[in-house]
Design a protein around this motif. Structure first.
Motif: not given
Ligand SMILES: [Zn+2]
Lengths: 246, 248
Positions: A38-42, A56-58, A70-71
């Motif tokens: 999982l990575n952050s689109l925003s 994402i870490f949460k 994924v960073a």
């Protein structure tokens, strides 16, 4: 066993609402996916994506059975980006980096990515690049990085999409540190061709969930003319090796 | 659900090294409950072999008892010869519309070179399909610009801007309401279709596959995944196309 290496979460991204994480998990379960990266689109669009990576870490801490992190970083932030990446890899134990030259607005071949890519090499994690959207995310631009950084593993997300799949095929043959995910591209014949000529051990299943329908992305692969061993590689073996998740 | 595929092909595309035969196409249509399909040229048929392919498809269409609906192709670079061919296709060969692949032909969608062809389509009241989504020669907003110049012509924004011009689909229809959207080859369905239906309703959406570039299962399932009402699906899968094609 199915690993999906290409999944997003976001709070707000242009005018698109992300389903809640519970709904994303529902989709994952429905599709029969075991682990999603999982990575952050925003976060890709922020000067400082620190909060987005933390989110994402949460999620990965709350649902470790479903997700690995994924960073994302903003390369324009220079040293700050390197520090943010280091925090993600060291403290959050994220397993890779996602870059999106199209959304983030730089040539994928840019030299200013060097410090970030060097850090990925130190931590031995792969880098995912969105590819297939000119002018900023061309396959051959990422290939320049693969040549310059032979010890870094590069994942060409979407295999260059419909118009640069041929570049992906050429890159795959030339650079052993190039890998490909199957998301987004809607030419099944091209996916099959890359698997055939580059090898299933260089190809990974991805969906772009929830931005795209995970079920449709799975159908696309299921319908291909592949051996059992090729499917095993695509669905989990390649990802396990590339992301060092054994 | 009964379907009309708004675009598919027979023959071979040397560039992408993909193709199919008529026999294979028919068996796949049967399997997928596709009652009618728009058949149009492929590969070199967009570029320099349009006459040959137009005649072949016209014959297939006649023999198929109009299960196959003939859309012709012509290349504007051939000027008078192509314009004349377009007239023959509409007048004598039974073409129900025309397809341009300006990326493969090498001109802007709204290039003045194309105007005489659009005027011909207007004269014969035929819809005009454009492949869209590849810069620079296949941009959706250039189609919108062309559509504004010819408000009486029905234009089809083919492949919904695949791949990454999906963001221009809704703006195009906001610019010019004589634009229809054909859904093949674009995976960015969640980002486009629900919002589109909310804003414009479902009358402008046309199900298509672009087989053999894509396959029927994927193209059908991605629409069904949107969970539209049965009525909306019926419009998308066949009714809109039927209405558009029988406009004359
Ligand atoms: Zn993505």
């Amino acid at each position: 066993m199915i690993i999906d290496i290409h999944v997003h979460f976001w709070e707000s991204f242009m005018s698109f609402k992300c389903p809640s994480i519970e709904e994303v998990i529902e989709g994952i379960k429905r599709t029969g996916i075991d682990i999603s990266y999982l990575n952050s689109l925003s976060g890709l669009l922020k000067t400082n994506p620190s909060e987005d990576n933390k989110k994402i870490f949460k999620i990965t801490s709350q649902y470790p059975q479903h997700f690995q992190g994924v960073a994302v970083v903003n390369p324009y932030a220079g040293e700050e980006a390197v520090l943010e990446l280091e925090k993600c890899l060291k403290d959050y134990k994220f397993i890779g980096l996602k870059l999106h030259p199209w959304l983030q607005g730089y040539y994928a071949s840019a030299d200013f990515l060097d410090p970030i890519l060097d850090l990925c090499r130190s931590y031995d994690v792969p880098v995912m690049f969105h590819t297939g959207t000119p002018p900023y995310a061309q396959v051959f631009e990422v290939a320049c990085q693969a040549k310059k950084h032979p010890k870094v593993r590069f994942i060409f997300c979407h295999m260059g999409l419909n118009y640069q799949w041929h570049d992906a095929l050429e890159t795959g043959k030339q650079y052993k540190n190039s890998y490909f995910d199957t998301s987004g591209i809607s030419y099944p014949f091209a996916v099959e061709r890359i698997i055939e000529e580059v090898g299933a051990e260089r190809v990974m299943f991805g969906t772009d969930n929830p931005f795209l329908f995970p079920e449709i992305e799975l159908l696309k692969i299921e319908d291909l003319n592949l051996s059992v061993s090729e499917k095993e590689h695509i669905f989990y073996k390649t990802a396990t090796l590339v992301f060092k998740q054994f | 659900m009964e379907k009309l595929d708004f675009i598919c092909h027979v023959g071979f595309d040397e560039l992408h090294e993909i193709g199919t035969t008529l026999k294979e196409l028919i068996s796949i249509l049967d399997k997928n409950d596709v009652k009618e399909a728009v058949l149009s040229p492929i590969g070199e048929g967009w570029i320099h072999k349009f006459k040959e392919q137009n005649r072949n498809i016209s014959k297939i269409s006649i023999k198929s008892n109009s299960r196959f609906i003939f859309f012709c192709s012509v290349n504007p670079w051939f000027e008078e010869e192509a314009l004349n061919e377009l007239k023959i296709c509409f007048k004598e060969l039974g073409a129900k519309g025309v397809v341009f692949n300006t990326v493969r032909q090498g001109l802007y969608i709204d290039s003045p070179m194309i105007f005489p062809f659009i005027e011909m389509a207007e004269l014969y009241k035929k819809p005009v399909y454009f492949y869209t989504g590849t810069p620079i020669y296949g941009l959706p907003l250039n189609l919108a610009n062309l559509a504004l110049k010819y408000p009486k012509v029905h234009f089809i924004l083919g492949t919904m801007g695949a791949t990454d011009y999906w963001g221009d689909v809704i703006p195009c229809v906001r610019m010019a309401n004589n634009i229809y959207i054909e859904t093949s080859l674009n995976t960015n369905v969640p980002a486009v279709l629900p919002g589109f239906v909310k804003e414009f309703g479902a009358d402008k959406l046309l199900f298509g596959t672009n087989f053999p570039y894509s396959n029927y299962r994927l193209e059908c399932e991605k629409i069904l995944k949107c969970n539209f009402s049965r009525e909306v699906n019926k419009n998308i899968f066949s009714l809109n196309a039927k209405e558009l094609i029988s406009l004359d």
